[in-house]
Enzyme design. Structure first.
Site, PDB file in Angstrom:
ATOM      1  N   MET A 160      -2.167   6.443  42.606  1.00 45.22           N
ATOM      2  CA  MET A 160      -3.387   5.808  42.123  1.00 45.22           C
ATOM      3  C   MET A 160      -4.425   5.904  43.235  1.00 45.22           C
ATOM      4  SD  MET A 160      -3.760   1.991  40.475  1.00 45.22           S
ATOM      5  CE  MET A 160      -2.782   1.200  41.738  1.00 45.22           C
ATOM      6  N   ARG A 296       0.264  -4.631  39.389  1.00 40.16           N
ATOM      7  CA  ARG A 296       0.179  -6.022  39.848  1.00 40.16           C
ATOM      8  C   ARG A 296       1.432  -6.809  39.481  1.00 40.16           C
ATOM      9  NH1 ARG A 296      -6.315  -7.361  38.771  1.00 40.16           N
ATOM     10  NH2 ARG A 296      -6.988  -6.358  40.704  1.00 40.16           N
ATOM     11  N   TYR A 437      -2.502  -5.913  48.788  1.00 37.30           N
ATOM     12  CA  TYR A 437      -2.769  -4.729  47.957  1.00 37.30           C
ATOM     13  C   TYR A 437      -2.620  -5.018  46.467  1.00 37.30           C
ATOM     14  CZ  TYR A 437       2.316  -3.336  48.350  1.00 37.30           C
ATOM     15  OH  TYR A 437       3.683  -3.262  48.332  1.00 37.30           O
ATOM     16  N   GLU A 438      -3.176  -4.095  45.665  1.00 38.45           N
ATOM     17  CA  GLU A 438      -3.309  -4.265  44.215  1.00 38.45           C
ATOM     18  C   GLU A 438      -4.114  -5.511  43.858  1.00 38.45           C
ATOM     19  OE1 GLU A 438      -2.770  -1.875  42.421  1.00 38.45           O
ATOM     20  OE2 GLU A 438      -1.511  -0.707  43.771  1.00 38.45           O
ATOM     21  N   GLY A 439      -5.056  -5.853  44.702  1.00 38.48           N
ATOM     22  CA  GLY A 439      -5.904  -7.022  44.465  1.00 38.48           C
ATOM     23  C   GLY A 439      -5.406  -8.209  45.258  1.00 38.48           C
TER      24      GLY A 439
END
Length: 595
Positions: A160, A296, A437-439
């Site tokens: 990604m 997530r 990571y991933e928000g």
């Protein structure tokens, strides 16, 4: 050594997540308890025997870069081949594309085991899962046929590509450009950073999903498109062809997850990286969110997995390490430290937080399956809304608590925990990336407020609170210390979460600073109360079955009581920090110059 807690996983699947209900859905008829047990036991063997021994190896001998090529940690390539040949990448993916077609509920404990055994290794299939989800949702049938079966087989892996040096969480700043060609393809130019497993030697090809802008795209996030950019181009017959113009120029040096190569990728140094549009132009962020939501949830499972790994290691050490006489005078010689009350407190905290986060995540996975496979459209929508509400909680709360759990793991080891050779420190270091990571946790909390609480006026939040109230009624019919504690503290937690949901809805427009200053406390409050709800349900189920296995179910009861008495009381303090104190006043009291 890591041993997957298969019995506890099966308990949660059957008693809390409703595996029988999932097995009754169309397409999941074979996903019964026998299937779940067989799958989990096989996953436990792979993770315990193959991946666990490579965890320390990867930390001490990470992936390395040389002249644009990345070599994985020795042993990882063979382990990945075993993982792929066992069909593990395809557990939850469709049979039509050579997957196993099992529900997410059965895949979730397998993902937990993978992360518990070797977090760095697990990141590679995690990103591939996300790429598969995005292609299945937005790709053309030709794109699906060309890429998905080979991603599922493990011949290829996926990545990604969002982040750029100037564009972290704010994707409106993405500058990578995609220039259309006469044949309908695109040439991409730009730099992407923090690309997990962006280059390696474990698979024949790497399929990059890349956010970029076309020449006439609108400004901001509305002008971002999503492209497939493989490391090696495909020939007309689907075979691997020439090398594409995408190259790894360096790897990051990190605090943890060292065996997972975090790449800087350069697109278009030699004429442009050839890519193909996924879906429609300018809808890339929408498609990428499909991938991000899958990732997530999976990162939340990383939090659960690393917590369990740290707990197992700390418990084993505490049983073996002899230090000091017991405070109650029950022995005149030194005893193993597990006899000391504060060590018990730390271990019980680690266990209770891990079990609660596991239960909440598995329940969320069940809602995802119901959202996809329930025959009633209205029910699908209802379960999808619940799943979407729970994803930021699973991601945010499970990863934040993993820092507490892995830190306690170091503390249980005492001074030896600070020494790398014992291994406890690696879990602490590896876990530190999970709330980022991933928000970040703040991004998850903002999502929980904006998209998940305000958008429907708190409808889903109140539906979940109704579920807590129903469990409180069931607790009222039971007697005993564990039930008394759970009833008392879960009731208080229910009141706190109810008050905060009402506060968020009432003040979001008139005083947004007050609401968003409390966003992360709100997320943690939701995790504690909803996790406590699952522990209460576990308490009820364990009490009913205690005679079958007094040791196992007795431990479930004791852990639920500990969660009630030592974790749930935090709910009222979190409520006070959000509502009573109007948290923005303290948060914003210092001026910029005073920091």
């Amino acid at each position: 050594m890591y041993r997957a807690p298969v019995k506890d996983m099966l308990f949660v699947l059957q008693e809390l997540a409703g595996l029988e209900q999932i097995a009754a859905l169309p397409g999941f008829e074979d996903a019964n308890s026998d299937t779940a047990q067989a799958v989990l036991e096989e996953a436990a063997k792979l993770c315990g025997e193959v991946l666990t021994p490579l965890n320390v190896t990867g930390d001490r001998n990470p992936s390395h870069w040389h002249d644009g090529a990345v070599s994985a940690t020795p042993g990882f390539g063979e382990a990945f081949r075993q993982f792929a040949q066992g069909g593990w990448q395809g557990v939850q993916h469709p049979v039509a594309y050579d997957g196993q077609g099992l529900p997410k509920l059965i895949a979730t404990p397998c993902i937990e085991m993978l992360n518990a055994s070797n977090l760095s290794f697990a990141l590679c299939p995690l990103l591939t899962d996300g790429a598969i989800e995005a292609l299945l949702t937005a790709g053309t049938e030709a794109q699906k046929q060309a890429y998905v079966p080979r991603l599922i087989s493990g011949e290829w892996t996926g990545t990604m590509n969002l982040t750029e040096p100037q564009a972290g969480s704010d994707l409106a700043l993405v500058r990578t450009r995609a220039e259309p060609q006469d044949d309908g393809s695109y040439r991409l130019f730009g730099t992407k950073i923090f690309i997990t497993w962006g280059e390696h030697d474990m698979a024949q090809n790497i399929v990059h999903l890349v956010l970029a802008r076309t020449p006439n795209a609108p400004e901001g996030v509305k002008g971002i498109s999503l492209f497939i950019v493989p490391k090696f181009l495909l020939n007309d017959d689907g075979s691997i062809g020439a090398r594409n113009d995408v190259h790894c120029v360096s790897l990051e040096h990190k605090l943890g997850i060292k065996a997972s190569p975090t790449a800087v990728l350069q697109f278009g140094d030699h004429g442009g990286a050839l890519g193909h549009l996924i879906g429609e132009e300018n809808r890339g962020l929408e498609y990428m969110f499909i991938m991000m939501n899958a990732a997530r949830f999976a990162v939340g499972m990383q939090g659960v997995g690393i917590s369990d790994r740290a707990y197992q290691k700390a418990a084993a050490y505490a049983k073996d390490r002899v230090q000091s006489r017991p405070v109650d005078g029950s022995a005149k010689q030194s005893v193993s430290i597990i006899h000391h009350p504060d060590v018990r407190r730390m271990l019980a905290t680690m266990r209770a937080l891990t079990e609660a986060s596991r239960a909440l995540a598995y329940v969320a996975a069940a809602h995802c399956d119901l959202a996809h496979a329930h025959p009633d459209e209205a029910k699908r929508a209802e379960h999808q809304a619940i799943y979407e509400f729970l994803v930021p909680v699973v991601k945010g709360w499970s990863t934040e608590l993993s820092l507490e759990v892995t830190s306690l793991g170091v503390q249980v080891h005492g001074g030896m925990g600070f020494i790398e050779e014992t291994g406890a420190a690696q879990y602490y270091r590896d876990a530190r990336i999970l709330p980022i990571y991933e928000g970040t946790t703040a991004i998850q909390a903002n999502d929980l407020i904006g998209r998940k609480t305000l958008r429907d006026g708190g409808a889903v939040a109140r539906a979940l609170l109704d579920g807590v109230a129903h469990t409180l009624e069931a607790l009222g019919a039971q007697k005993g210390a564990a039930f008394d504690s759970m009833r008392r503290y879960l009731s208080a937690g229910h009141q706190s979460l109810t008050a905060v949901v009402a506060f968020v809805i009432a003040h979001a427009k008139s005083d947004p600073n007050a609401v968003f200053a409390g966003s992360v406390p709100y997320l943690k409050l939701a995790g504690i109360v909803l996790g406590g709800w699952q522990m209460a349900r576990a308490l009820l189920a364990a009490a009913e079955r205690q005679a079958e296995d007094p040791s196992f179910y007795g431990a479930k009861i004791a852990t639920a009581q500990f969660f009630a008495e030592h974790v749930l009381p935090q709910a009222s303090a979190l409520e006070a920090s959000i509502v009573s104190a109007k948290g923005d006043q303290g948060v914003l009291a210092l001026t910029e110059d005073q920091f």
